[in-house]
Design an enzyme around this catalytic site. Structure first.
Site, mmCIF file in Angstrom:
data_model
loop_
_atom_site.group_PDB
_atom_site.id
_atom_site.type_symbol
_atom_site.label_atom_id
_atom_site.label_comp_id
_atom_site.label_asym_id
_atom_site.label_seq_id
_atom_site.Cartn_x
_atom_site.Cartn_y
_atom_site.Cartn_z
ATOM 1 N N LYS A 193 -9.053 9.819 -3.985
ATOM 2 C CA LYS A 193 -7.755 9.646 -4.635
ATOM 3 C C LYS A 193 -7.760 8.512 -5.664
ATOM 4 O O LYS A 193 -7.030 8.552 -6.649
ATOM 5 C CB LYS A 193 -6.680 9.431 -3.579
ATOM 6 C CG LYS A 193 -6.480 10.633 -2.658
ATOM 7 C CD LYS A 193 -5.452 10.370 -1.595
ATOM 8 C CE LYS A 193 -5.267 11.588 -0.708
ATOM 9 N NZ LYS A 193 -6.496 11.964 0.017
ATOM 10 N N GLU A 365 -2.596 14.073 -6.357
ATOM 11 C CA GLU A 365 -3.984 14.074 -5.932
ATOM 12 C C GLU A 365 -4.536 15.474 -6.096
ATOM 13 O O GLU A 365 -3.797 16.424 -6.368
ATOM 14 C CB GLU A 365 -4.118 13.644 -4.461
ATOM 15 C CG GLU A 365 -3.440 14.585 -3.484
ATOM 16 C CD GLU A 365 -3.415 14.040 -2.065
ATOM 17 O OE1 GLU A 365 -3.177 12.840 -1.918
ATOM 18 O OE2 GLU A 365 -3.635 14.833 -1.136
#
Length: 744
Positions: A193, A365
């Site tokens: 991420k 994400e």
């Protein structure tokens, strides 16, 4: 052959299948084949390919959805991919992958832990290898050893476990084994991420404000939070599924959330790196499914909305979204494709966004794997995403272009969990009775990896099944979902069907315009609570149960066809009892006429095999259909489930009703000075010692269940008398953990 490997394919799945002439629904506007996804988990004989016409035969509502096949290669054989595929996963996703592999003529290898020795995916695979203990699905060396033992040519990771671990992909590449998924570089870039946000920024994609890097300490976390302002989201850089995520609204919550998120991330993904970003209040969670190949082609599919969440984990998903218009869909899809092209993405993946009320969207994400909720995308596009992944891994280019992709109808998925919907706590135990919705229901799909007799353990995710319905419109899909949930029978563990059933019928959810990720917290602030039945609904339920009672009485030799009775219905959750007096007459074998005291007469028919799991009734005057689940016998009635809620039903004549007034009630249990584990799990930490004085609300212990950290707190001020457990102990639900001194 290694003693750790045994074959089950020939014994349990003795079916005729061709490796060169099976049908291939590459891209269908709509077929009836997805109802057989559920059948696949019930009967091995249904592995046998159906003819094209069988998809449409005997369909009562074939007019609901178009049946024109476009961009299909049904007349063509499957292209050669792999001889043998190992699935490095368990449960429903392993079963799901096995289904497509069999369809394509690929032999399958299951891996399993000692806990999963009798699991469904082990029985369905052609071969199986035991990895070891409960955590062995995370062991790269053991999985590589299983690959070597079975001579598998490729590995599909499913989701979770090692699916987004670039080290795993690299190890397979070094062993000359194909990974069915993106490259190690793509996973490292987008599966992380922190790194993915940097790439998104470089691609000029609007991201959520936050810190572009790993947050290594609480002190740094506090500084970042002060810079961007509360509320903030603390979340794991690795993995997904809502694990390792905490929302903090102040410094104290951030300190605690940072610690818990770090522990969860380490436990779930063996990676405790965290990031912090601004928490967007009142957002919708919208995601875009992409498909790529090794030739630079990438397409996006219709969006999925996943806003119905608890503990940052999705509960209900749908495709498409009520909130997304064609222009926004195109923009989101193009940004998702741009990100994928940036890292040369070559498989199925999902780019997640948060969207506000004005349709502004922010990159959240990317999940570099097959998503849990992929069935709804398969329903509205006709694509088999696992098939596409296998072709991509084998080096074939995508056969579809962006202009070919259409969204047909509406699909909704409910995640059926083994958990208490009032507190979202996991439930463990054995599935004593397990019956998925009837195969006769139109447009219903069940993806599960369990069966009657399966033991639900604390070590794994509590997901039992993904229940998917498909309709021409959203309302049709929701109506089908309600019907399917009513026919879903689970005994032995607590489940969340009452919550799912309630949400599917909730007016705000049905409208769809004001859904946010806060929906459950706002509409069910104390967890799920039984909805009080209206008086007409109560009378109809009482009448149907009276008819069931009459059928049982007839089995004992009662030849009466007219009764004046009292029916008491007690909500098991609230303890509230309501009663009604009925005058009921049998007018046929399964037909009745009833007059509730003070209300109008109505007639209905019933369909209930004596002591059967499901009783179905139809009210003649309104056309309303009722489904009642028969659970257990009581002295003067039975336990039932209706609309997801459990009730005790007592049927009495006038004399019995008069005498019942003199029965003593059981006294309420007294509160004690104890801390009890609310769930089965493992003790992660103990925050107090003997003799400590604590105040109300103070943390005393952390219990981990299903990879989620749960903080236990005191409900009053007091002094710790005895600590009955230690860090690392496995505990049962209801087990005594900590005892306090009695108040003087």
């Amino acid at each position: 052959m290694s003693p750790h490997i045994y074959r089950v394919g020939g014994r349990l799945l003795n079916v005729s299948r061709s490796t060169t002439h099976a049908p291939i629904p590459t891209l269908l506007l709509y077929t009836r084949h997805f109802s057989s996804h559920g059948s696949f988990y019930r009967s091995p004989s249904l592995y046998q390919p159906k003819t094209r016409s069988a998809y449409y035969r005997n369909s009562k509502n074939s007019h609901l959805l178009p049946t024109t096949i476009r961009y299909s290669t049904n007349a063509l054989p499957f292209k050669k991919t792999f001889d043998k595929l190992l699935i490095a996963n368990r449960g429903e996703i392993a079963c799901r992958i096995i289904k497509t592999a069999r369809k394509m003529g690929i032999r399958t290898v299951a891996v399993y832990s000692e806990l999963d020795a009798n699991a469904r995916h082990v029985q369905l695979a052609d071969e199986a290898v035991c990895l070891g203990d409960a955590q062995s699905y995370l062991s790269i060396p053991r999985i590589l050893d299983a690959v070597r033992q079975t001579n598998a040519q490729a590995v599909h990771p499913g989701y979770g476990f090692l699916s987004e671990n670039p080290a795993f992909v690299k190890a397979l590449e070094d062993a000359n084994i194909t990974f069915v998924g993106p490259s190690a570089d793509a996973i490292a870039a987008m599966g992380d991420k922190i790194q993915s946000k940097l790439i998104a920024h470089a691609s000029n994609i609007h991201c959520i404000p936050g810190y572009d890097g790993e947050v290594k300490s609480v002190q740094t976390a506090l500084q970042v939070a002060h810079d961007i302002g509360y509320p903030v989201m603390v979340k794991a850089s690795a993995g997904g599924g809502g694990k390792g995520m905490r929302i903090a609204w102040n410094d104290d919550e951030l300190k605690e959330g940072f610690k818990l998120a770090k522990q969860e991330s380490k436990s779930s993904f063996d990676d405790d790196r965290l990031l912090i970003e601004k928490y967007i209040d009142q957002p919708r969670h919208i995601e875009i499914q992409i498909l790529g190949d090794k030739h630079g082609n990438v397409v996006y599919l219709p969006e999925r909305e996943c806003s119905i969440q608890r503990r940052n984990q999705k509960v209900i998903e749908e495709s498409p979204s009520v909130h997304v218009d064609p222009e926004t869909r195109k923009k989101m899809g193009e940004e998702a494709v741009a990100l994928a092209r940036h890292v040369k993405y070559n498989s199925a993946g999902t780019v997640e966004f948060l969207m506000d009320t004005d349709r502004n969207f922010y990159f959240l994400e990317m999940n570099t794997r097959l998503q849990v909720e992929h069935p709804i995308t398969e329903c509205v596009t006709g694509l088999d995403l696992v098939e596409q992944m296998l072709y991509s891994a084998a080096g074939y280019p995508l056969l579809i272009q962006q202009k070919d992709i259409q969204c047909n109808g509406w699909a909704i998925e409910s995640r059926v969990y083994a958990e208490d919907p009032t507190k979202y706590l996991p439930s463990v135990g054995r599935l004593l009775v397990y019956q998925e919705p009837s195969e006769s229901l139109e447009h219903v799909r069940c993806d599960s990896g369990i069966k009657e007799g399966t033991d639900i353990a604390v070590d794994y995710d509590p997901l039992l099944c993904k229940l998917t319905t498909h309709g021409k419109t959203r309302d049709e899909a929701l109506d089908s979902m309600i019907h399917a949930l009513d026919e879903y029978v689970i005994k032995g563990v607590t489940h969340n069907i009452p919550l799912l059933r309630s949400v599917a019928g909730h007016l705000r959810f049905r409208a769809g315009k004001t859904i946010t990720t806060n929906f459950l917290a706002e509409e069910y602030p104390d967890g799920y609570r039984t909805t009080k039945l209206s008086e007409p609904d109560m009378q109809q339920l009482a009448a149907v149960n009276a008819a069931m009672w009459a059928k049982k009485e007839a089995s004992f030799g009662d030849k009466a066809d007219h009764w004046q009775i009292w029916v008491q219905v007690t909500d098991e959750q609230s303890g509230q009892m309501r009663e009604t007096q009925l005058d009921i007459t049998r007018t046929g074998v399964d037909n009745f006429k009833v007059t509730p005291c003070g209300s109008e007469e109505f007639t209905f028919s019933t369909d209930w095999p004596l002591n059967g799991l499901l009783a179905k009734a139809s009210i003649k005057e309104t056309g309303q259909d009722l489904v009642v689940q028969y659970l257990d016998d009581l002295d003067f009635g039975f336990r039932i489930q209706y609309r997801g809620d459990k009730f005790k039903v007592v049927v009495m004549n006038d004399r019995q009703h008069e005498l019942a007034k003199y029965m003593k009630e059981k006294p309420a249990e007294l509160a004690t000075d104890l801390v009890i584990s609310p769930m089965p799990g493992r003790i992660i930490s103990i925050a107090v010692q003997k003799g400590d004085k604590v105040i109300q609300g103070a943390e005393v212990a952390v219990v981990e269940a299903m990879k989620m950290q749960n903080v236990l707190r005191t409900t009053r001020d007091g002094t710790v008398k005895t600590i009955h457990v230690q860090k690392g102990n496995t505990v049962k639900a209801g087990q005594l953990l900590i005892e306090f001194e009695e108040d003087e």
